[in-house]
Design an enzyme around this catalytic site. Structure first.
Site, PDB file in Angstrom:
ATOM      1  N   GLY A  95     -43.084   7.703  -1.559  1.00 32.73           N
ATOM      2  CA  GLY A  95     -43.609   8.963  -2.067  1.00 32.73           C
ATOM      3  C   GLY A  95     -45.043   8.940  -2.545  1.00 32.73           C
TER       4      GLY A  95
ATOM      5  N   GLU B 178     -40.640   1.775  -0.831  1.00 29.47           N
ATOM      6  CA  GLU B 178     -40.492   2.300   0.532  1.00 29.47           C
ATOM      7  C   GLU B 178     -41.623   3.250   0.917  1.00 29.47           C
ATOM      8  OE1 GLU B 178     -35.672   2.567   0.751  1.00 29.47           O
ATOM      9  OE2 GLU B 178     -36.692   4.179  -0.320  1.00 29.47           O
TER      10      GLU B 178
ATOM     11  N   GLY C  20     -44.047   5.286   3.172  1.00 34.46           N
ATOM     12  CA  GLY C  20     -44.152   5.706   4.568  1.00 34.46           C
ATOM     13  C   GLY C  20     -45.545   6.269   4.779  1.00 34.46           C
ATOM     14  N   ARG C  21     -45.733   7.465   4.233  1.00 34.13           N
ATOM     15  CA  ARG C  21     -47.019   8.158   4.340  1.00 34.13           C
ATOM     16  C   ARG C  21     -48.206   7.276   3.909  1.00 34.13           C
ATOM     17  NH1 ARG C  21     -47.140  13.699   3.341  1.00 34.13           N
ATOM     18  NH2 ARG C  21     -45.142  13.349   2.325  1.00 34.13           N
TER      19      ARG C  21
ATOM     20  N   ARG D 262     -46.704  20.549   9.422  1.00 33.53           N
ATOM     21  CA  ARG D 262     -46.750  20.428   7.962  1.00 33.53           C
ATOM     22  C   ARG D 262     -47.443  21.612   7.280  1.00 33.53           C
ATOM     23  NH1 ARG D 262     -49.171  17.078   5.492  1.00 33.53           N
ATOM     24  NH2 ARG D 262     -47.776  16.930   3.713  1.00 33.53           N
TER      25      ARG D 262
ATOM     26  N   TYR E 106     -45.009  23.228   4.755  1.00 31.87           N
ATOM     27  CA  TYR E 106     -45.244  22.938   3.329  1.00 31.87           C
ATOM     28  C   TYR E 106     -46.535  23.540   2.798  1.00 31.87           C
ATOM     29  CZ  TYR E 106     -42.552  18.717   4.754  1.00 31.87           C
ATOM     30  OH  TYR E 106     -41.666  17.825   5.277  1.00 31.87           O
TER      31      TYR E 106
ATOM     32  N   CYS F 208     -46.917  30.883  19.856  1.00 27.64           N
ATOM     33  CA  CYS F 208     -46.674  32.306  19.663  1.00 27.64           C
ATOM     34  C   CYS F 208     -46.120  32.601  18.279  1.00 27.64           C
ATOM     35  CB  CYS F 208     -45.721  32.804  20.740  1.00 27.64           C
ATOM     36  SG  CYS F 208     -46.346  32.439  22.368  1.00 27.64           S
ATOM     37  N   GLU F 209     -46.893  32.301  17.276  1.00 33.66           N
ATOM     38  CA  GLU F 209     -46.525  32.496  15.875  1.00 33.66           C
ATOM     39  C   GLU F 209     -47.823  32.714  15.130  1.00 33.66           C
ATOM     40  OE1 GLU F 209     -43.864  32.185  13.729  1.00 33.66           O
ATOM     41  OE2 GLU F 209     -42.437  31.902  15.365  1.00 33.66           O
TER      42      GLU F 209
HETATM   43  C1  LIG Z   1     -39.024   9.833   2.917  1.00 28.21           C
HETATM   44  C2  LIG Z   1     -38.576   8.668   2.153  1.00 28.21           C
HETATM   45  C3  LIG Z   1     -39.466   7.644   1.863  1.00 28.21           C
HETATM   46  C4  LIG Z   1     -40.920   7.680   2.258  1.00 28.21           C
HETATM   47  O1  LIG Z   1     -41.631   8.692   1.627  1.00 28.21           O
HETATM   48  P1  LIG Z   1     -43.213   8.744   1.765  1.00 28.21           P
HETATM   49  O2  LIG Z   1     -43.605   9.978   1.039  1.00 28.21           O
HETATM   50  O3  LIG Z   1     -43.536   8.811   3.216  1.00 28.21           O
HETATM   51  O4  LIG Z   1     -43.742   7.488   1.137  1.00 28.21           O
HETATM   52  C5  LIG Z   1     -39.000   6.537   1.207  1.00 28.21           C
HETATM   53  N1  LIG Z   1     -37.688   6.445   0.834  1.00 28.21           N
HETATM   54  C6  LIG Z   1     -36.810   7.420   1.100  1.00 28.21           C
HETATM   55  C7  LIG Z   1     -35.402   7.250   0.688  1.00 28.21           C
HETATM   56  C8  LIG Z   1     -37.209   8.561   1.754  1.00 28.21           C
HETATM   57  O5  LIG Z   1     -36.326   9.529   2.011  1.00 28.21           O
END
Ligand SMILES: *Cc1c(COP(=O)(O)O)cnc(C)c1O
Length: 463
Positions: free
Chosen positions: A278, A320, A322-323, A360, A364, A391-392
């Site tokens: 996150g 964890e 990701g982004r 996105r 969002y 088409c939006e």
């Molecule tokens: C989506 C998610 C992440 C990654 O979130 P980011 O905002 O991309 O860092 C990590 N753990 C869980 C359980 C998620 O659902």
């Protein structure tokens, strides 16, 4: 914010309509390091280059739109997370942000683990050689088949998300003659969004088992009784695109509080906690993300302190992101097709992609930056909205941006920070084939996910 909020009657071009922007930047040609991938710059012709390759060459060779991913930057960010957390912690890359076989190999080489949340993501991870014990399976409604495949493959952990799933995973594991390592995902009553967080008693959402009302404690009780399961820890993920560390601190404190309750009730000290992902990235120059080492330091300190206070051994921490790993490493390259100046409002700049390659903004209300990258320009700034070809009317890529007033069809625009949740959320809306992902490194560009073709689309249509 709706158009009808503007009074009818004469409009003055010098009065800017409502929007996300402030004043135009001093120089439209400057590429802010904060929002662009590490190896991006401008060459002597004023063209954007990445990994030593000019944007125009990428467009010629691979077509537009195209996601351009800086492999050097990806590896550097993955390594920075790994180094910041050290050997006593685990970094799981959240595959849902963007997953391909090349990415899995880079993660493997850089010593990261991998989160998957579907059979498709699991298949991708395994086919690219990620060792199963370094994979975690997530999801609030994993199918029986997905659970079975994961256990058969030998995944390192399954994160349990409901009371049904506790029983379901235990049965399948026992059926297969295995004891599956699991964590329980709990919701700790922290809702984090970007610059603020709210601590509440309840969380009104689909993920996890609430700490409130003793539900999480009950889930632990049940998991500990089932011989198909080896409960190794507790998991918490509080949100996405977060800049404020205090939400993580409250979450960590509550997670450790549960570990203490478990120790007191069962005499068991769970060896691991996962604090989720996150962490926010810079989509525009206004964003100020935390560095991995700051995050690691803050999380380690809070967990160590809380565990000392509770007389618990400090558990192994996992995170964890990701982004925060993949997001900043890619930009989307588009060609300008049409320009529509609306008097007193803004100029609509249409590009050859849109909500099918970046949902996105529509989903969002996300903010992005954009730059003219096939050349520089000294023209005046022009208030623009970059829109797609779908088409939006909500098909907006960048809601408010300043682009040079001499912008013309055929110019190339790039939208930075599209590495996460763009290709992975891409659709075929209007039967527009999904763009390829091109990885660049040290003067070489190669396709890691190829462009979808009309044949690909027609192949599925068997009526
Ligand atoms: C989506 C998610 C992440 C990654 O979130 P980011 O905002 O991309 O860092 C990590 N753990 C869980 C359980 C998620 O659902």
């Amino acid at each position: 914010m709706s158009r009808s909020a503007h009074p009818a009657g004469p409009r003055h071009a010098d009065v800017l309509p409502e929007g996300h922007y402030s004043a135009p930047p001093a120089d439209l040609n400057t590429l802010d390091k904060k929002v662009w991938a590490q190896t991006v710059g401008r060459d002597e012709h004023g063209e954007l280059t990445v990994g030593g390759i000019p944007a125009t060459r990428i467009a010629e060779e691979f077509g537009t739109p195209v996601y351009v991913l800086d492999e050097t930057d990806f590896r550097a960010r993955a390594r920075a997370w790994r180094t910041a957390f050290g050997p006593d912690a685990d970094v799981f890359y959240a595959g849902k942000a963007f997953l391909s076989r090349a990415v899995v190999r880079w993660l493997h080489e850089e010593g990261l683990n991998l989160d998957v949340c579907s059979g498709g993501e699991l298949a991708t991870a395994l086919s690219a050689g990620m060792p199963a014990e370094r994979i975690a399976l997530h999801g609030n409604n994993k199918s029986v088949q997905e659970i079975r495949r994961a256990i058969e493959a030998g995944v390192g952990r399954i994160v349990l998300d409901s009371f049904q799933e506790i029983v379901r995973v235990a049965h399948i594991a026992r059926d297969l003659g295995k004891r599956q390592k699991v964590q329980i995902r709990i919701t700790v009553g922290v809702e984090a969004h970007t610059h603020e967080f709210i601590a509440t008693a309840h969380e009104d959402q689909k993920f996890g088992i609430p700490l409130a009302g003793g539900q999480a404690a009950e889930a632990v009780r049940r998991a500990l009784q089932l011989d198909g399961l080896e409960l190794i820890g507790v998991h918490s993920h509080i949100g996405s695109q977060i800049f404020d560390m205090s939400g993580f601190e409250v979450a960590a404190r509550r997670v450790v509080g549960l570990l203490k309750e478990i120790r007191d009730e069962h005499g068991v000290e769970l060896p691991e906690i996962d604090l989720g992902g996150g962490l926010g990235i810079a989509y525009t120059s206004a964003d100020d993300p935390r560095e991995p080492h700051e995050i690691a330091k803050a999380l380690n300190e809070i967990v160590t302190r809380e565990c000392e206070a509770a007389a618990l051994a400090t558990p192994r921490i996992s995170v964890e992101p990701g982004r925060a790993i993949v997001g900043p490493t890619a930009f989307t390259l588009y060609e300008v097709g049409t320009l529509k100046p609306l008097d007193g409002l803004r100029t609509y700049v249409s590009v050859d992609g849109g909500m099918s390659d970046n949902i996105r903004t529509a989903l969002y209300d996300a903010e992005y930056s954009v730059a003219l990258v096939s050349r520089t320009s000294d023209a005046e700034p022009m208030l623009s909205r970059v829109v797609g070809k779908h088409c939006e009317s909500g098909d907006i890529v960048v809601k408010d941006a300043f682009l040079p007033a001499d912008l013309a069809p055929g110019d190339l625009l790039a939208v930075p920070a599209t590495g996460a949740y763009c290709r992975s959320m891409a659709s075929n809306y209007n039967h527009v084939p999904r763009p390829p992902v091109v990885a660049v490194r040290d003067g070489e560009a190669r396709v890691i996910v190829r462009r979808e073709t009309e044949e690909d689309l027609l192949r599925l249509d068997v009526g």
